[in-house]
Design a protein around this motif. Structure first.
Motif, PDB file in Angstrom:
ATOM      1  N   PRO B  43      -0.089  23.221 -29.294  1.00 31.20           N
ATOM      2  CA  PRO B  43      -1.479  23.450 -29.688  1.00 31.20           C
ATOM      3  C   PRO B  43      -1.585  25.106 -29.728  1.00 31.20           C
ATOM      4  CG  PRO B  43      -1.383  21.944 -27.809  1.00 31.20           C
ATOM      5  CD  PRO B  43       0.058  22.383 -27.950  1.00 31.20           C
ATOM      6  N   VAL B  44      -2.608  25.336 -30.737  1.00 34.58           N
ATOM      7  CA  VAL B  44      -2.734  26.628 -31.130  1.00 34.58           C
ATOM      8  C   VAL B  44      -4.126  26.692 -31.298  1.00 34.58           C
ATOM      9  CG1 VAL B  44      -2.517  28.560 -32.583  1.00 34.58           C
ATOM     10  CG2 VAL B  44      -0.555  27.002 -32.408  1.00 34.58           C
ATOM     11  N   PHE B  45      -4.810  27.555 -30.586  1.00 35.61           N
ATOM     12  CA  PHE B  45      -6.250  27.904 -30.406  1.00 35.61           C
ATOM     13  C   PHE B  45      -6.882  28.242 -31.840  1.00 35.61           C
ATOM     14  CE2 PHE B  45     -10.254  28.795 -28.699  1.00 35.61           C
ATOM     15  CZ  PHE B  45     -10.533  30.149 -29.282  1.00 35.61           C
ATOM     16  N   LEU B  46      -8.136  27.518 -32.143  1.00 33.81           N
ATOM     17  CA  LEU B  46      -8.586  27.727 -33.452  1.00 33.81           C
ATOM     18  C   LEU B  46      -9.872  28.507 -33.164  1.00 33.81           C
ATOM     19  CD1 LEU B  46      -8.263  24.355 -35.199  1.00 33.81           C
ATOM     20  CD2 LEU B  46      -6.906  26.434 -35.630  1.00 33.81           C
ATOM     21  N   ILE B  47     -10.829  27.879 -32.256  1.00 36.76           N
ATOM     22  CA  ILE B  47     -12.234  28.650 -32.005  1.00 36.76           C
ATOM     23  C   ILE B  47     -12.630  28.026 -30.667  1.00 36.76           C
ATOM     24  CG2 ILE B  47     -13.546  26.801 -33.172  1.00 36.76           C
ATOM     25  CD1 ILE B  47     -14.717  29.141 -34.725  1.00 36.76           C
ATOM     26  N   GLN B  48     -13.801  28.826 -30.413  1.00 39.65           N
ATOM     27  CA  GLN B  48     -14.627  28.312 -29.094  1.00 39.65           C
ATOM     28  C   GLN B  48     -16.159  28.296 -29.574  1.00 39.65           C
ATOM     29  OE1 GLN B  48     -13.806  29.641 -25.031  1.00 39.65           O
ATOM     30  NE2 GLN B  48     -15.519  30.901 -25.515  1.00 39.65           N
ATOM     31  N   GLY B  53     -26.065  23.910 -30.107  1.00 42.02           N
ATOM     32  CA  GLY B  53     -26.268  23.939 -31.826  1.00 42.02           C
ATOM     33  C   GLY B  53     -25.495  24.849 -32.422  1.00 42.02           C
ATOM     34  N   GLU B  54     -24.657  25.516 -31.928  1.00 46.01           N
ATOM     35  CA  GLU B  54     -23.860  26.565 -32.437  1.00 46.01           C
ATOM     36  C   GLU B  54     -23.012  26.119 -33.599  1.00 46.01           C
ATOM     37  OE1 GLU B  54     -21.254  28.755 -29.775  1.00 46.01           O
ATOM     38  OE2 GLU B  54     -21.094  30.619 -31.355  1.00 46.01           O
ATOM     39  N   VAL B  55     -23.004  26.736 -34.869  1.00 49.20           N
ATOM     40  CA  VAL B  55     -22.057  26.514 -36.084  1.00 49.20           C
ATOM     41  C   VAL B  55     -21.195  27.713 -36.361  1.00 49.20           C
ATOM     42  CG1 VAL B  55     -21.937  25.884 -38.406  1.00 49.20           C
ATOM     43  CG2 VAL B  55     -24.057  24.795 -36.907  1.00 49.20           C
ATOM     44  N   LYS B  56     -19.956  27.611 -36.200  1.00 42.76           N
ATOM     45  CA  LYS B  56     -19.147  28.543 -36.817  1.00 42.76           C
ATOM     46  C   LYS B  56     -18.396  28.174 -37.894  1.00 42.76           C
ATOM     47  CE  LYS B  56     -18.585  31.264 -32.576  1.00 42.76           C
ATOM     48  NZ  LYS B  56     -17.557  31.725 -31.785  1.00 42.76           N
ATOM     49  N   LYS B  57     -17.883  28.855 -38.776  1.00 44.26           N
ATOM     50  CA  LYS B  57     -16.942  28.845 -40.120  1.00 44.26           C
ATOM     51  C   LYS B  57     -15.731  29.638 -39.919  1.00 44.26           C
ATOM     52  CE  LYS B  57     -20.645  26.751 -42.955  1.00 44.26           C
ATOM     53  NZ  LYS B  57     -21.101  26.588 -44.225  1.00 44.26           N
ATOM     54  N   GLN B  58     -14.766  28.936 -40.379  1.00 44.63           N
ATOM     55  CA  GLN B  58     -13.453  29.875 -40.470  1.00 44.63           C
ATOM     56  C   GLN B  58     -12.913  29.330 -41.802  1.00 44.63           C
ATOM     57  OE1 GLN B  58     -10.731  28.927 -37.329  1.00 44.63           O
ATOM     58  NE2 GLN B  58     -11.640  30.477 -36.044  1.00 44.63           N
ATOM     59  N   LYS B  59     -13.302  30.002 -43.161  1.00 41.95           N
ATOM     60  CA  LYS B  59     -12.669  29.663 -44.505  1.00 41.95           C
ATOM     61  C   LYS B  59     -13.149  27.982 -44.822  1.00 41.95           C
ATOM     62  CE  LYS B  59      -8.827  32.600 -44.332  1.00 41.95           C
ATOM     63  NZ  LYS B  59      -7.342  33.077 -44.450  1.00 41.95           N
ATOM     64  N   ARG B  60     -12.355  27.105 -44.805  1.00 39.69           N
ATOM     65  CA  ARG B  60     -12.514  25.758 -45.247  1.00 39.69           C
ATOM     66  C   ARG B  60     -13.128  24.857 -43.824  1.00 39.69           C
ATOM     67  NH1 ARG B  60      -8.804  23.086 -46.474  1.00 39.69           N
ATOM     68  NH2 ARG B  60      -7.145  24.512 -45.696  1.00 39.69           N
ATOM     69  N   LEU B  74     -15.462  19.049 -35.997  1.00 38.21           N
ATOM     70  CA  LEU B  74     -14.785  19.921 -37.036  1.00 38.21           C
ATOM     71  C   LEU B  74     -14.544  19.059 -38.376  1.00 38.21           C
ATOM     72  CD1 LEU B  74     -12.685  21.939 -37.957  1.00 38.21           C
ATOM     73  CD2 LEU B  74     -10.954  20.425 -36.665  1.00 38.21           C
ATOM     74  N   HIS B  75     -15.156  19.889 -39.360  1.00 47.94           N
ATOM     75  CA  HIS B  75     -15.212  19.373 -40.645  1.00 47.94           C
ATOM     76  C   HIS B  75     -14.218  20.316 -41.495  1.00 47.94           C
ATOM     77  CE1 HIS B  75     -16.845  17.518 -44.348  1.00 47.94           C
ATOM     78  NE2 HIS B  75     -16.606  18.953 -44.758  1.00 47.94           N
ATOM     79  N   ILE B  76     -13.289  19.699 -42.286  1.00 46.36           N
ATOM     80  CA  ILE B  76     -12.639  20.535 -43.241  1.00 46.36           C
ATOM     81  C   ILE B  76     -12.937  20.276 -44.695  1.00 46.36           C
ATOM     82  CG2 ILE B  76     -10.142  21.191 -43.897  1.00 46.36           C
ATOM     83  CD1 ILE B  76      -9.166  20.288 -41.052  1.00 46.36           C
ATOM     84  N   THR B  77     -13.205  21.101 -45.409  1.00 44.98           N
ATOM     85  CA  THR B  77     -13.616  20.946 -46.746  1.00 44.98           C
ATOM     86  C   THR B  77     -12.167  21.148 -47.885  1.00 44.98           C
ATOM     87  OG1 THR B  77     -15.729  22.018 -46.202  1.00 44.98           O
ATOM     88  CG2 THR B  77     -14.852  21.961 -48.671  1.00 44.98           C
TER      89      THR B  77
END
Lengths: 115, 110
Positions: B43-48, B53-60, B74-77
């Motif tokens: 496993p590799v850490f992505l985000i915290q 109600g927090e929303v964070k985006k990393q590219k897609r 987690l939603h991937i576009t």
């Protein structure tokens, strides 16, 4: 810099034998975790060390499992009288914790096969 | 004890389609982390996420923490083949150990 190192990467043992798995955390990381992952499954928490505090052993599945962390660094997970159901990947992770803002850094794991 | 469930367990999508995995905890969480595990990897850490109600985006990738701090998504576009792997959420409830979700295995068909 160096990541979390685990050894051996693979271990095949006969049922009933004892095994020791080693974890070298990232230098300076005070928190160390052991997880177990069976094939295609999630991560099962085993034990957590934080600094010099007493470890949280609440995830150890039986008294055949034990772990120690010497000098606040290297950790060894010992499984006595191994059983076939112990076969899994054992993952070690460290973090700069204990703050809950610390991500976990995982090693590549030790794949244990009990025959 | 605390339990963290994820749905779906498996998801196969055509490349370019969107993907969402949902994480639900039996207890209120202090924070939640997301990890990605590639086949054969660790496993590799992505985000915290920490705030309600927090929303964070990393590219897609878009991550959301529920208002009650008991669920996350987690939603991937427009998935790509490089998105293949198992996505885990990990909840922290103040007992100083992270409890990992059951994981969602994503397969992307080219």
């Amino acid at each position: 810099g160096a990541g979390v190192s685990q050894s051996p990467s693979n271990k095949v043992t006969e049922k009933g034998k004892d095994v020791e798995l080693r974890c070298d955390p990232i230098s300076g990381h005070t928190a160390l975790y052991w997880y177990r992952q069976s094939l295609g499954q999630g991560l099962e928490f085993l034990i957590y060390f934080q600094g010099n505090s007493a470890p949280d052993k609440s995830g150890l599945p039986s008294d055949r499992f034990s772990a120690e962390r010497t000098g606040g660094s290297v950790s060894t997970l010992t499984i006595q009288r191994t059983q076939q159901e112990d076969s899994a990947v054992y993952l070690c992770a460290s973090s700069s914790g204990p703050s809950y803002n610390s991500p976990l850094h995982f090693g590549n794991g030790t794949r244990l096969t009990v025959t | 004890g605390q339990q963290v469930m994820q749905i779906p367990q498996y998801q196969h999508v055509q490349e370019g389609e969107d993907f969402t995995t949902y994480c639900n905890s039996s207890t209120t969480l202090s924070n939640i982390q997301w990890y990605k595990q590639r086949p054969g990897g660790h496993p590799v850490f992505l985000i915290q996420l920490v705030k309600s109600g927090e929303v964070k985006k990393q590219k897609r990738l878009t991550f959301q923490f529920g208002e009650a701090k008991k669920n996350s998504s987690l939603h991937i576009t427009a998935t790509q083949t490089t998105d293949v792997g198992t996505y885990f959420c990990a909840g922290f409830s103040g007992t100083y150990k992270y409890i990992f979700g059951t994981g969602t295995r994503l397969k992307v068909l080219a």
